[in-house]
Design a protein around this motif. Sequence first.
Motif, mmCIF file in Angstrom:
data_model
loop_
_atom_site.group_PDB
_atom_site.id
_atom_site.type_symbol
_atom_site.label_atom_id
_atom_site.label_comp_id
_atom_site.label_asym_id
_atom_site.label_seq_id
_atom_site.Cartn_x
_atom_site.Cartn_y
_atom_site.Cartn_z
ATOM 1 N N PHE A 44 0.823 -1.212 0.000
ATOM 2 C CA PHE A 44 0.000 0.000 0.000
ATOM 3 C C PHE A 44 0.857 1.262 0.000
ATOM 4 O O PHE A 44 0.485 2.263 -0.609
ATOM 5 N N ARG A 45 2.003 1.230 0.678
ATOM 6 C CA ARG A 45 2.885 2.390 0.676
ATOM 7 C C ARG A 45 3.434 2.656 -0.725
ATOM 8 O O ARG A 45 3.578 3.801 -1.140
ATOM 9 N N LYS A 46 3.754 1.593 -1.437
ATOM 10 C CA LYS A 46 4.335 1.727 -2.773
ATOM 11 C C LYS A 46 3.282 1.966 -3.850
ATOM 12 O O LYS A 46 3.606 2.478 -4.915
ATOM 13 N N ASN A 47 2.053 1.573 -3.614
ATOM 14 C CA ASN A 47 0.983 1.667 -4.611
ATOM 15 C C ASN A 47 -0.148 2.525 -4.051
ATOM 16 O O ASN A 47 -1.205 2.026 -3.670
ATOM 17 N N VAL A 48 0.077 3.825 -4.042
ATOM 18 C CA VAL A 48 -0.857 4.750 -3.400
ATOM 19 C C VAL A 48 -2.237 4.765 -4.063
ATOM 20 O O VAL A 48 -3.212 5.187 -3.445
ATOM 21 N N THR A 49 -2.342 4.296 -5.300
ATOM 22 C CA THR A 49 -3.644 4.295 -5.987
ATOM 23 C C THR A 49 -4.660 3.393 -5.300
ATOM 24 O O THR A 49 -5.862 3.556 -5.511
ATOM 25 N N TYR A 50 -4.195 2.469 -4.471
ATOM 26 C CA TYR A 50 -5.108 1.540 -3.792
ATOM 27 C C TYR A 50 -5.445 1.983 -2.366
ATOM 28 O O TYR A 50 -6.176 1.297 -1.664
ATOM 29 N N ARG A 51 -4.932 3.106 -1.922
ATOM 30 C CA ARG A 51 -5.153 3.539 -0.536
ATOM 31 C C ARG A 51 -6.609 3.800 -0.216
ATOM 32 O O ARG A 51 -7.004 3.748 0.937
ATOM 33 N N ASP A 52 -7.435 4.094 -1.234
ATOM 34 C CA ASP A 52 -8.854 4.312 -0.960
ATOM 35 C C ASP A 52 -9.548 3.026 -0.530
ATOM 36 O O ASP A 52 -10.682 3.068 -0.046
ATOM 37 N N LEU A 53 -8.878 1.883 -0.663
ATOM 38 C CA LEU A 53 -9.421 0.613 -0.174
ATOM 39 C C LEU A 53 -9.235 0.445 1.328
ATOM 40 O O LEU A 53 -9.853 -0.428 1.938
ATOM 41 N N LEU A 54 -8.373 1.247 1.920
ATOM 42 C CA LEU A 54 -8.136 1.142 3.355
ATOM 43 C C LEU A 54 -9.327 1.722 4.120
ATOM 44 O O LEU A 54 -9.886 2.743 3.731
ATOM 45 N N PRO A 55 -9.747 1.063 5.217
ATOM 46 C CA PRO A 55 -10.841 1.607 6.012
ATOM 47 C C PRO A 55 -10.434 2.907 6.696
ATOM 48 O O PRO A 55 -9.247 3.154 6.920
ATOM 49 N N PRO A 56 -11.410 3.741 7.055
ATOM 50 C CA PRO A 56 -11.082 4.973 7.792
ATOM 51 C C PRO A 56 -10.306 4.658 9.067
ATOM 52 O O PRO A 56 -10.587 3.678 9.755
ATOM 53 N N GLY A 57 -9.302 5.468 9.338
ATOM 54 C CA GLY A 57 -8.503 5.288 10.557
ATOM 55 C C GLY A 57 -7.254 4.453 10.368
ATOM 56 O O GLY A 57 -6.405 4.437 11.236
ATOM 57 N N ILE A 58 -7.126 3.749 9.252
ATOM 58 C CA ILE A 58 -5.925 2.956 8.994
ATOM 59 C C ILE A 58 -4.914 3.846 8.292
ATOM 60 O O ILE A 58 -5.182 4.366 7.224
ATOM 61 N N LYS A 59 -3.775 4.025 8.899
ATOM 62 C CA LYS A 59 -2.701 4.837 8.338
ATOM 63 C C LYS A 59 -1.547 3.916 7.944
ATOM 64 O O LYS A 59 -1.122 3.089 8.724
ATOM 65 N N ILE A 60 -1.075 4.104 6.741
ATOM 66 C CA ILE A 60 0.045 3.289 6.243
ATOM 67 C C ILE A 60 1.231 4.194 5.996
ATOM 68 O O ILE A 60 1.143 5.205 5.414
#
Length: 94
Positions: free
Chosen positions: A78-94
């Motif tokens: 997720f850190r390397k592929n920021v385009t998928y960060r919208d899949l993370l639930p609210p409150g999850i920080k990577i």
Amino acid sequence: MEIKDNTFARQFETLVDGKLVSVEYSFQEKKIFLTRINVPEGFTDENFITDLLKNIMEIAYERKLKVVPILPKIALFFRKNVTYRDLLPPGIKI
């Protein structure tokens, strides 16, 4: 890449050179927790794992799931592929 969702074993599966590569998961509400990556002994193709994870993210989009990366290797994805960060639930920080 053909990915099978083995719901009985709770893992996404694919074959590479006739050997099984899988990503284990568990569900809770509308979230999928990616918990483990299983590869054959001596397997070192990180690009293949990245492509597999990208395909799994597309499945999550299709099923309208949020993804919780339990495994540090998946958090790094997720850190390397920021385009998928919208899949993370609210409150999850990577």
